[in-house]
Design a protein around this motif. Structure first.
Motif, PDB file in Angstrom:
ATOM      1  N   VAL A  50     -45.060  75.070 -15.865  1.00  0.00           N
ATOM      2  CA  VAL A  50     -43.785  74.361 -15.731  1.00  0.00           C
ATOM      3  C   VAL A  50     -43.988  73.246 -14.712  1.00  0.00           C
ATOM      4  N   VAL A  51     -43.610  72.035 -15.087  1.00  0.00           N
ATOM      5  CA  VAL A  51     -43.772  70.868 -14.213  1.00  0.00           C
ATOM      6  C   VAL A  51     -42.810  70.976 -13.034  1.00  0.00           C
ATOM      7  N   THR A  52     -43.350  70.851 -11.814  1.00  0.00           N
ATOM      8  CA  THR A  52     -42.533  70.970 -10.607  1.00  0.00           C
ATOM      9  C   THR A  52     -42.222  69.623  -9.955  1.00  0.00           C
ATOM     10  N   ALA A  53     -42.928  68.574 -10.344  1.00  0.00           N
ATOM     11  CA  ALA A  53     -42.703  67.251  -9.746  1.00  0.00           C
ATOM     12  C   ALA A  53     -41.327  66.731 -10.156  1.00  0.00           C
ATOM     13  N   LYS A  54     -40.538  66.346  -9.200  1.00  0.00           N
ATOM     14  CA  LYS A  54     -39.170  65.864  -9.479  1.00  0.00           C
ATOM     15  C   LYS A  54     -39.157  64.631 -10.372  1.00  0.00           C
ATOM     16  N   THR A  55     -40.172  63.780 -10.236  1.00  0.00           N
ATOM     17  CA  THR A  55     -40.231  62.558 -11.043  1.00  0.00           C
ATOM     18  C   THR A  55     -41.039  62.744 -12.328  1.00  0.00           C
ATOM     19  N   GLY A  56     -41.479  63.965 -12.590  1.00  0.00           N
ATOM     20  CA  GLY A  56     -42.278  64.231 -13.779  1.00  0.00           C
ATOM     21  C   GLY A  56     -43.758  64.120 -13.470  1.00  0.00           C
ATOM     22  N   LEU A  57     -44.573  64.204 -14.511  1.00  0.00           N
ATOM     23  CA  LEU A  57     -46.016  64.268 -14.326  1.00  0.00           C
ATOM     24  C   LEU A  57     -46.733  63.500 -15.427  1.00  0.00           C
ATOM     25  N   SER A  58     -47.708  62.703 -15.024  1.00  0.00           N
ATOM     26  CA  SER A  58     -48.518  61.955 -15.991  1.00  0.00           C
ATOM     27  C   SER A  58     -49.523  62.879 -16.658  1.00  0.00           C
ATOM     28  N   GLN A  59     -49.699  62.690 -17.966  1.00  0.00           N
ATOM     29  CA  GLN A  59     -50.735  63.387 -18.727  1.00  0.00           C
ATOM     30  C   GLN A  59     -51.913  62.434 -18.824  1.00  0.00           C
ATOM     31  N   ARG A  60     -53.091  62.904 -18.434  1.00  0.00           N
ATOM     32  CA  ARG A  60     -54.261  62.041 -18.341  1.00  0.00           C
ATOM     33  C   ARG A  60     -55.282  62.359 -19.435  1.00  0.00           C
ATOM     34  N   GLN A  61     -56.043  61.336 -19.815  1.00  0.00           N
ATOM     35  CA  GLN A  61     -57.100  61.531 -20.796  1.00  0.00           C
ATOM     36  C   GLN A  61     -58.206  62.417 -20.220  1.00  0.00           C
ATOM     37  N   TYR A  62     -58.493  62.280 -18.926  1.00  0.00           N
ATOM     38  CA  TYR A  62     -59.515  63.052 -18.228  1.00  0.00           C
ATOM     39  C   TYR A  62     -58.898  63.601 -16.945  1.00  0.00           C
ATOM     40  N   PRO A  63     -59.504  64.599 -16.313  1.00  0.00           N
ATOM     41  CA  PRO A  63     -58.920  65.191 -15.102  1.00  0.00           C
ATOM     42  C   PRO A  63     -59.165  64.350 -13.845  1.00  0.00           C
ATOM     43  N   SER A  64     -58.506  63.211 -13.788  1.00  0.00           N
ATOM     44  CA  SER A  64     -58.645  62.303 -12.649  1.00  0.00           C
ATOM     45  C   SER A  64     -57.474  61.325 -12.654  1.00  0.00           C
ATOM     46  N   THR A  65     -57.035  60.916 -11.482  1.00  0.00           N
ATOM     47  CA  THR A  65     -55.966  59.920 -11.403  1.00  0.00           C
ATOM     48  C   THR A  65     -56.468  58.537 -11.789  1.00  0.00           C
ATOM     49  N   ASP A  66     -57.792  58.352 -11.893  1.00  0.00           N
ATOM     50  CA  ASP A  66     -58.367  57.096 -12.350  1.00  0.00           C
ATOM     51  C   ASP A  66     -58.386  57.009 -13.877  1.00  0.00           C
ATOM     52  N   SER A  67     -58.049  58.088 -14.547  1.00  0.00           N
ATOM     53  CA  SER A  67     -58.090  58.155 -16.002  1.00  0.00           C
ATOM     54  C   SER A  67     -56.817  57.572 -16.625  1.00  0.00           C
ATOM     55  N   SER A  68     -56.937  57.183 -17.872  1.00  0.00           N
ATOM     56  CA  SER A  68     -55.804  56.600 -18.594  1.00  0.00           C
ATOM     57  C   SER A  68     -54.663  57.600 -18.759  1.00  0.00           C
ATOM     58  N   VAL A  69     -53.437  57.100 -18.626  1.00  0.00           N
ATOM     59  CA  VAL A  69     -52.246  57.921 -18.839  1.00  0.00           C
ATOM     60  C   VAL A  69     -51.992  58.012 -20.340  1.00  0.00           C
ATOM     61  N   ARG A  70     -51.853  59.206 -20.855  1.00  0.00           N
ATOM     62  CA  ARG A  70     -51.648  59.436 -22.291  1.00  0.00           C
ATOM     63  C   ARG A  70     -50.250  59.925 -22.615  1.00  0.00           C
ATOM     64  N   GLY A  71     -49.464  60.188 -21.599  1.00  0.00           N
ATOM     65  CA  GLY A  71     -48.098  60.659 -21.822  1.00  0.00           C
ATOM     66  C   GLY A  71     -47.464  61.042 -20.497  1.00  0.00           C
ATOM     67  N   HIS A  72     -46.260  61.566 -20.589  1.00  0.00           N
ATOM     68  CA  HIS A  72     -45.508  61.931 -19.396  1.00  0.00           C
ATOM     69  C   HIS A  72     -44.714  63.196 -19.688  1.00  0.00           C
ATOM     70  N   LEU A  73     -44.698  64.111 -18.727  1.00  0.00           N
ATOM     71  CA  LEU A  73     -43.895  65.332 -18.831  1.00  0.00           C
ATOM     72  C   LEU A  73     -42.759  65.246 -17.825  1.00  0.00           C
ATOM     73  N   VAL A  79     -45.445  73.406 -20.640  1.00  0.00           N
ATOM     74  CA  VAL A  79     -46.627  72.917 -21.329  1.00  0.00           C
ATOM     75  C   VAL A  79     -47.633  74.063 -21.446  1.00  0.00           C
ATOM     76  N   GLY A  80     -48.221  74.198 -22.635  1.00  0.00           N
ATOM     77  CA  GLY A  80     -49.232  75.224 -22.852  1.00  0.00           C
ATOM     78  C   GLY A  80     -50.539  74.834 -22.166  1.00  0.00           C
ATOM     79  N   LEU A  81     -51.205  75.810 -21.562  1.00  0.00           N
ATOM     80  CA  LEU A  81     -52.444  75.551 -20.825  1.00  0.00           C
ATOM     81  C   LEU A  81     -53.619  76.242 -21.506  1.00  0.00           C
ATOM     82  N   VAL A  82     -54.711  75.501 -21.679  1.00  0.00           N
ATOM     83  CA  VAL A  82     -55.920  76.047 -22.304  1.00  0.00           C
ATOM     84  C   VAL A  82     -56.839  76.620 -21.235  1.00  0.00           C
ATOM     85  N   CYS A  83     -57.201  75.771 -20.263  1.00  0.00           N
ATOM     86  CA  CYS A  83     -58.141  76.177 -19.225  1.00  0.00           C
ATOM     87  C   CYS A  83     -58.010  75.226 -18.047  1.00  0.00           C
ATOM     88  N   LYS A  84     -58.814  75.485 -17.006  1.00  0.00           N
ATOM     89  CA  LYS A  84     -58.745  74.655 -15.799  1.00  0.00           C
ATOM     90  C   LYS A  84     -60.140  74.287 -15.324  1.00  0.00           C
TER      91      LYS A  84
END
Length: 140
Positions: A50-73, A79-84
């Motif tokens: 469950v997203v806890t950020a008040k402003t929502g959360l960016s969905q990234r292509q790769y696990p990095s803030t330098d990665s392209s944004v692919r969506g927003h929650l 959101v379903g989670l596969v792995c970490k």
């Protein structure tokens, strides 16, 4: 014992056996029909977050803030989670989750509260963990 008597006795045995078989089948069918639909053994529950950020959360292509944004929650979105994996730190948390979306994306665990155990990604492709694309936004 005459042959006709043997045949008659055998016929009675067969009839009795057939009657017992019919009764057993009828009982089995009744029990099967009365069983609840969820009586099968459930598999392990798939973890979600469950997203806890008040402003929502960016969905990234790769696990990095330098990665392209692919969506927003949005805030409180599930959101379903596969792995970490452990990569770039966001707010002191180095964990990122791969989501169960139609098009898999990554989200920073710093802004997601997970339910259930989320396993580590052991078979993550090399490209998924090395950012190569410029970011649209620098927010987790």
């Amino acid at each position: 014992m005459p042959t006709t008597d043997l045949l008659a006795a055998r016929g009675k045995q067969l009839a009795a056996g057939a009657g017992a078989l019919t009764a057993a089948l009828a009982l089995g069918a009744t029990l099967l029909a009365a069983a609840p639909a969820h009586a099968t053994t459930p598999g392990p529950a798939k973890p979600f977050g469950v997203v806890t950020a008040k402003t929502g959360l960016s969905q990234r292509q790769y696990p990095s803030t330098d990665s392209s944004v692919r969506g927003h929650l949005h805030h409180r979105a599930q959101v379903g989670l596969v792995c970490k994996v452990r990569t770039q730190s966001v707010g002191g948390n180095t964990v990122w989750y791969l989501t169960r979306e139609e098009r898999p994306v990554w989200v920073a665990a710093r802004y997601v509260t997970s339910s259930g155990a989320v396993r580590y990604c052991k078979d993550v492709q090399r490209l998924r963990v090395q950012p190569n694309h410029p970011a649209k936004h620098a927010v987790g």
